[in-house]
Design a protein around this motif. Structure first.
Motif, PDB file in Angstrom:
ATOM      1  N   UNK A 218     -27.416 -41.139  -5.292  1.00  0.00           N
ATOM      2  CA  UNK A 218     -26.356 -40.785  -4.341  1.00  0.00           C
ATOM      3  C   UNK A 218     -25.845 -39.373  -4.611  1.00  0.00           C
ATOM      4  N   UNK A 219     -25.549 -39.075  -5.878  1.00  0.00           N
ATOM      5  CA  UNK A 219     -25.098 -37.724  -6.222  1.00  0.00           C
ATOM      6  C   UNK A 219     -26.195 -36.692  -5.957  1.00  0.00           C
ATOM      7  N   UNK A 220     -27.440 -37.087  -6.221  1.00  0.00           N
ATOM      8  CA  UNK A 220     -28.557 -36.182  -5.955  1.00  0.00           C
ATOM      9  C   UNK A 220     -28.625 -35.831  -4.471  1.00  0.00           C
ATOM     10  N   UNK A 221     -28.391 -36.837  -3.603  1.00  0.00           N
ATOM     11  CA  UNK A 221     -28.412 -36.595  -2.164  1.00  0.00           C
ATOM     12  C   UNK A 221     -27.326 -35.641  -1.729  1.00  0.00           C
ATOM     13  N   UNK A 222     -26.145 -35.739  -2.364  1.00  0.00           N
ATOM     14  CA  UNK A 222     -25.060 -34.827  -2.020  1.00  0.00           C
ATOM     15  C   UNK A 222     -25.434 -33.376  -2.338  1.00  0.00           C
ATOM     16  N   UNK A 223     -26.070 -33.169  -3.480  1.00  0.00           N
ATOM     17  CA  UNK A 223     -26.446 -31.809  -3.863  1.00  0.00           C
ATOM     18  C   UNK A 223     -27.568 -31.270  -2.968  1.00  0.00           C
ATOM     19  N   UNK A 224     -28.494 -32.142  -2.563  1.00  0.00           N
ATOM     20  CA  UNK A 224     -29.545 -31.672  -1.644  1.00  0.00           C
ATOM     21  C   UNK A 224     -28.941 -31.305  -0.288  1.00  0.00           C
ATOM     22  N   UNK A 225     -27.977 -32.093   0.136  1.00  0.00           N
ATOM     23  CA  UNK A 225     -27.303 -31.765   1.391  1.00  0.00           C
ATOM     24  C   UNK A 225     -26.582 -30.432   1.301  1.00  0.00           C
ATOM     25  N   UNK A 226     -25.955 -30.195   0.145  1.00  0.00           N
ATOM     26  CA  UNK A 226     -25.264 -28.915  -0.035  1.00  0.00           C
ATOM     27  C   UNK A 226     -26.248 -27.754   0.017  1.00  0.00           C
ATOM     28  N   UNK A 227     -27.435 -27.948  -0.598  1.00  0.00           N
ATOM     29  CA  UNK A 227     -28.454 -26.890  -0.559  1.00  0.00           C
ATOM     30  C   UNK A 227     -28.918 -26.636   0.870  1.00  0.00           C
ATOM     31  N   UNK A 228     -29.095 -27.710   1.633  1.00  0.00           N
ATOM     32  CA  UNK A 228     -29.516 -27.561   3.031  1.00  0.00           C
ATOM     33  C   UNK A 228     -28.478 -26.793   3.840  1.00  0.00           C
ATOM     34  N   UNK A 229     -27.207 -27.107   3.605  1.00  0.00           N
ATOM     35  CA  UNK A 229     -26.158 -26.406   4.337  1.00  0.00           C
ATOM     36  C   UNK A 229     -26.124 -24.925   3.986  1.00  0.00           C
ATOM     37  N   UNK A 230     -26.343 -24.621   2.701  1.00  0.00           N
ATOM     38  CA  UNK A 230     -26.335 -23.221   2.281  1.00  0.00           C
ATOM     39  C   UNK A 230     -27.433 -22.414   2.964  1.00  0.00           C
ATOM     40  N   UNK A 231     -28.581 -23.042   3.172  1.00  0.00           N
ATOM     41  CA  UNK A 231     -29.729 -22.337   3.728  1.00  0.00           C
ATOM     42  C   UNK A 231     -29.891 -22.549   5.227  1.00  0.00           C
ATOM     43  N   UNK A 232     -28.918 -23.247   5.810  1.00  0.00           N
ATOM     44  CA  UNK A 232     -29.029 -23.531   7.241  1.00  0.00           C
ATOM     45  C   UNK A 232     -29.034 -22.238   8.045  1.00  0.00           C
ATOM     46  N   UNK A 233     -29.972 -22.119   8.967  1.00  0.00           N
ATOM     47  CA  UNK A 233     -30.068 -20.929   9.803  1.00  0.00           C
ATOM     48  C   UNK A 233     -28.933 -20.848  10.824  1.00  0.00           C
ATOM     49  N   UNK A 234     -28.316 -21.992  11.107  1.00  0.00           N
ATOM     50  CA  UNK A 234     -27.275 -21.996  12.128  1.00  0.00           C
ATOM     51  C   UNK A 234     -25.939 -21.546  11.584  1.00  0.00           C
ATOM     52  N   UNK A 235     -25.754 -21.648  10.263  1.00  0.00           N
ATOM     53  CA  UNK A 235     -24.452 -21.310   9.690  1.00  0.00           C
ATOM     54  C   UNK A 235     -24.267 -19.818   9.543  1.00  0.00           C
ATOM     55  N   UNK A 236     -23.067 -19.336   9.755  1.00  0.00           N
ATOM     56  CA  UNK A 236     -22.752 -17.926   9.545  1.00  0.00           C
ATOM     57  C   UNK A 236     -22.520 -17.690   8.069  1.00  0.00           C
ATOM     58  N   UNK A 237     -22.418 -16.415   7.681  1.00  0.00           N
ATOM     59  CA  UNK A 237     -22.153 -16.090   6.281  1.00  0.00           C
ATOM     60  C   UNK A 237     -20.825 -16.690   5.835  1.00  0.00           C
TER      61      UNK A 237
ATOM     62  N   UNK B  11     -24.462 -15.426  -4.412  1.00  0.00           N
ATOM     63  CA  UNK B  11     -25.919 -15.417  -4.248  1.00  0.00           C
ATOM     64  C   UNK B  11     -26.315 -16.767  -3.657  1.00  0.00           C
ATOM     65  N   UNK B  12     -26.412 -16.810  -2.325  1.00  0.00           N
ATOM     66  CA  UNK B  12     -26.597 -18.085  -1.624  1.00  0.00           C
ATOM     67  C   UNK B  12     -27.917 -18.738  -1.987  1.00  0.00           C
ATOM     68  N   UNK B  13     -28.992 -17.971  -2.000  1.00  0.00           N
ATOM     69  CA  UNK B  13     -30.309 -18.545  -2.285  1.00  0.00           C
ATOM     70  C   UNK B  13     -30.376 -19.110  -3.697  1.00  0.00           C
ATOM     71  N   UNK B  14     -29.837 -18.359  -4.653  1.00  0.00           N
ATOM     72  CA  UNK B  14     -29.835 -18.849  -6.029  1.00  0.00           C
ATOM     73  C   UNK B  14     -28.987 -20.110  -6.141  1.00  0.00           C
ATOM     74  N   UNK B  15     -27.837 -20.114  -5.483  1.00  0.00           N
ATOM     75  CA  UNK B  15     -26.977 -21.300  -5.536  1.00  0.00           C
ATOM     76  C   UNK B  15     -27.689 -22.518  -4.952  1.00  0.00           C
ATOM     77  N   UNK B  16     -28.387 -22.333  -3.836  1.00  0.00           N
ATOM     78  CA  UNK B  16     -29.113 -23.445  -3.226  1.00  0.00           C
ATOM     79  C   UNK B  16     -30.207 -23.956  -4.152  1.00  0.00           C
ATOM     80  N   UNK B  17     -30.952 -23.011  -4.802  1.00  0.00           N
ATOM     81  CA  UNK B  17     -32.016 -23.422  -5.716  1.00  0.00           C
ATOM     82  C   UNK B  17     -31.460 -24.221  -6.885  1.00  0.00           C
TER      83      UNK B  17
END
Length: 688
Positions: A659-678, A637-643
């Motif tokens: 620093x750790x907080x930034x890593x998790x926000x980056x991970x959320x951004x990657x999960x929801x990125x429109x450019x990434x494939x499934x 569940x990508x959306x739930x994981x990002x949230x």
């Protein structure tokens, strides 16, 4: 909005019906003096102006005349000419204030019709005062001409009058509207002889008039100059090219009296109608009489077929013949709908009661309702997936009852909705076919929900559930009463009427207990808890949720148990009872784990993490949230994981680890990125 043309044969169309796109307005004959007087009345200084006060409301024009005199046609012609001047750029709104059965239309229903025409959503369950106020507010910012047809009295008109002098109201009625100030009725009778002859010539051809002009004038006088009577006689002559005007004039003159004590002004239309009816073949005459049972005066080929017990093609052909005779109007659509003119409806009813036995009438009504139920079931079934039980059942129905596509079913439902709603109201009010009435209402509810969605169809569903409640209370059916109350309460709750919803949920609980219906009582208790939570009474909310949970625990309904643990956790959280909240969220997560519902388990754990954070236990919250993230990853569940990644980031910020907080926000951004494939999203989730 666009102007709606109205035929000269009698009252205008039922509220909510429209002419087909691009339809030309019918010809209009005579009434120039009346039109001139009405237009002059618009410019006339009103009482407020003469008294030096600002005009607070719209001017009201009244056209008075008996049914069949062409009062609705005159109102429509006036509206057409006024809109052509550009004074009313927002167009014409039309509503009928009398049902074909002669009953007055409730102001609440009229207000809803007008709001629908304005594309203004009306809340389900709103009362007359609220809806009337919404109409006045909507019209206050528009320049419209409001045409109110066939008013019974001033009480129907007054609540709908716009509080704006830039609008105009044109009402039609049989007599004066006592109670509305500054209204002078324009009273009409029959057409002048010249206009009546021209109307007749437009129907049968000018040649037949030219060969015997004096008889044509005599015929128009025999019809009292009434447009409706002239249209019927014109239809009779048009169907018989070999007959002369003198033939029909003689037959009409020698027609024996019925013995009814009719007013003199009503006799020409009655005589013309009897002449047409008595000249029909026996089978066609019976179909015509049975159309008095058509709900809202609206019928299609299936309605006529069921009423008369004949084939659909035969009914279709007969209805088309009636249109040519002036007995019906049609919308000319791909799925044609036929309307009984309002001036003919009482004549049809009287003839039906005189010529047909009550048992035959009751049987015809039952056949019509049964056919309607089957059409509604087919309408809903076509929305189900291929291979489903509903589609297999649909395949077993006769071809004439099936719809070729969901789009055609939706179009049929949209066109027939006024008639279907009227059919449900009539069936319930009658009380003699309650079992069939309940099936009809249930089928209509399911069809509306399937094609329009529960939210969009909520106003209609509210009225239908109210009808079910009427039947259940009359027949003392506690199970059905509980179901209707629950449905009504749900609609109340969705529209913010929480107090009303709470009262209905409690009544549903009593009915469910009377019926010993565990599902209804459990649902009612849970809903009572939800209503108290909405009102902010978290103590009572947790009490009722607890009662519902206790019942579910005895029945072993694990999904309901898990949901109720979650609801208890939520209200305890709102109340600040974090220990109780955490225990309930943990119990909810355990319940979802046993059910194998990973996304729901992850959500429950994320709420538990929130409670731990509120309780001042950030490290525990961090651990629980990571557990929830892992479950969301496993559930894909990508959306739930990002949230949840974002929630982790917020918690780490509060713990002083940006620093750790930034890593998790980056991970959320990657999960929801429109450019990434499934695949890339899943890979990113795995790496994290």
């Amino acid at each position: 909005m666009t102007d709606q043309a109205v035929d000269t044969s009698g009252p205008a169309r039922t509220a909510g019906t429209e002419e087909p796109s691009g339809a030309a307005p019918p010809q209009f004959f005579g009434r120039e003096r009346e039109l001139k007087a009405l237009r002059a009345d618009i410019e006339r200084a009103g009482l407020d102006t003469l008294a030096g006060r600002k005009t607070p409301r719209a001017r009201v024009l009244l056209i008075a005349g008996r049914p069949g005199s062409g009062r609705s046609a005159l109102a429509a012609e006036l509206a057409r000419r006024l809109v052509g001047t550009g004074d009313y750029p927002d167009g014409v709104l039309r509503a009928g204030l009398t049902d074909p059965g002669g009953e007055r239309v409730p102001t609440e229903r009229t207000a809803r019709d007008i709001l629908d025409l304005l594309d203004v959503p009306a809340p389900p369950g709103a009362d007359q005062d609220e809806l009337s106020e919404m109409v006045r507010e909507a019209l206050a910012v528009r320049r419209v001409l409001l045409l109110l047809d066939d008013a019974v009295d001033a009480e129907q008109v007054d609540p709908l009058l716009p509080d704006s002098p830039h609008c105009l109201v044109v009402a039609t009625a049989t007599g004066p509207l006592t109670g509305i100030p500054d209204v002078r009725p324009c009273t009409i009778g029959g057409l002048d002889v010249g206009s009546a002859v021209r109307l007749l010539g437009s129907l049968i051809g000018q040649v037949r008039i030219t060969v015997d002009p004096l008889t044509a004038e005599t015929l128009s006088e025999e019809c009292g100059g009434q447009p409706a009577a002239l249209v019927l006689i014109g239809g009779w002559l048009a169907a018989r090219p070999g007959a002369s005007v003198a033939d029909v004039a003689k037959r009409l003159h020698t027609l024996p009296e019925t013995g009814d004590q009719q007013p003199a002004g009503a006799r020409p239309l009655s005589r013309a109608f009897r002449l047409i009816h008595d000249s029909l073949p026996q089978a066609a005459a019976r179909i015509l009489r049975l159309l008095a049972l058509a709900p809202a005066g609206l019928a299609d080929a299936h309605t006529a077929s069921a009423l008369a017990g004949c084939s659909v093609p035969a009914a279709q052909s007969t209805l088309d013949d009636f249109v040519k005779l002036g007995l019906l109007r049609t919308n000319g659509a791909a799925q044609p709908q036929y309307e009984v003119p309002g001036c003919l409806a009482p004549l049809l009813r009287a003839l039906l009661e005189d010529r047909d036995r009550p048992a035959e009438i009751q049987l015809a009504r039952a056949r019509m309702l049964e056919r309607t139920v089957r059409r509604l079931q087919s309408c809903r079934a076509i929305t189900e997936p291929e291979g489903s039980a509903a589609r297999r059942k649909l395949a077993g129905l006769p071809r004439s009852l099936r719809f070729p596509s969901a789009e055609e079913a939706a179009a049929w439902l949209r066109v027939r909705q006024p008639a279907l709603l009227a059919s449900a109201r009539i069936a319930v009010e009658d009380g003699e076919l309650d079992t069939l009435a309940r099936r009809l209402v249930a089928a209509l509810v399911r069809a509306l929900a399937a094609h329009r969605g529960t939210e969009a169809a909520a106003p209609e569903l509210y009225g239908l559930h109210g009808l079910v409640l009427d039947v259940a209370e009359r027949r003392e059916l506690p199970r059905e009463r509980a179901a209707a109350l629950l449905n009504l309460a749900d609609l109340d709750a969705r529209t913010g009427r929480t107090e009303e919803a709470l009262a209905r949920y409690r009544a549903a609980l009593d009915a469910g207990r009377e019926a010993k219906d565990l599902y209804a009582t459990g649902r009612a208790m849970e809903s009572v808890g939800g209503a108290y939570a909405e009102l902010g009474d978290f103590h009572r909310a947790s009490d009722w949720y607890g009662r519902a949970l206790a019942q579910r625990l005895t029945q072993g309904e694990r999904a309901d148990e898990a949901r109720l643990y979650g609801r208890l956790g939520a209200v305890h959280t709102y109340a600040g009872r974090y220990g109780e909240a955490l225990r309930n969220w943990r119990a909810a997560a355990s319940g979802y784990r046993r059910l194998g519902d990973l996304p729901a388990q992850a959500r429950a754990l994320s709420e538990a993490a929130r409670v731990q954070e509120y309780a001042g236990r950030p490290q525990d919250s961090l651990h629980t949230c990571r557990e929830a993230v892992e479950l969301a990853r496993r559930a894909e569940d990508v959306r739930l994981q990002a949230a949840l990644q974002l929630r982790l980031a917020d918690t780490l910020d509060r713990l002083g680890d940006p620093a750790a907080a930034g890593l998790h926000r980056g991970a959320a951004d990657r999960l929801l990125s429109e450019e990434g494939s499934a695949y890339e999203i899943r890979s990113a989730a795995t790496e994290n």
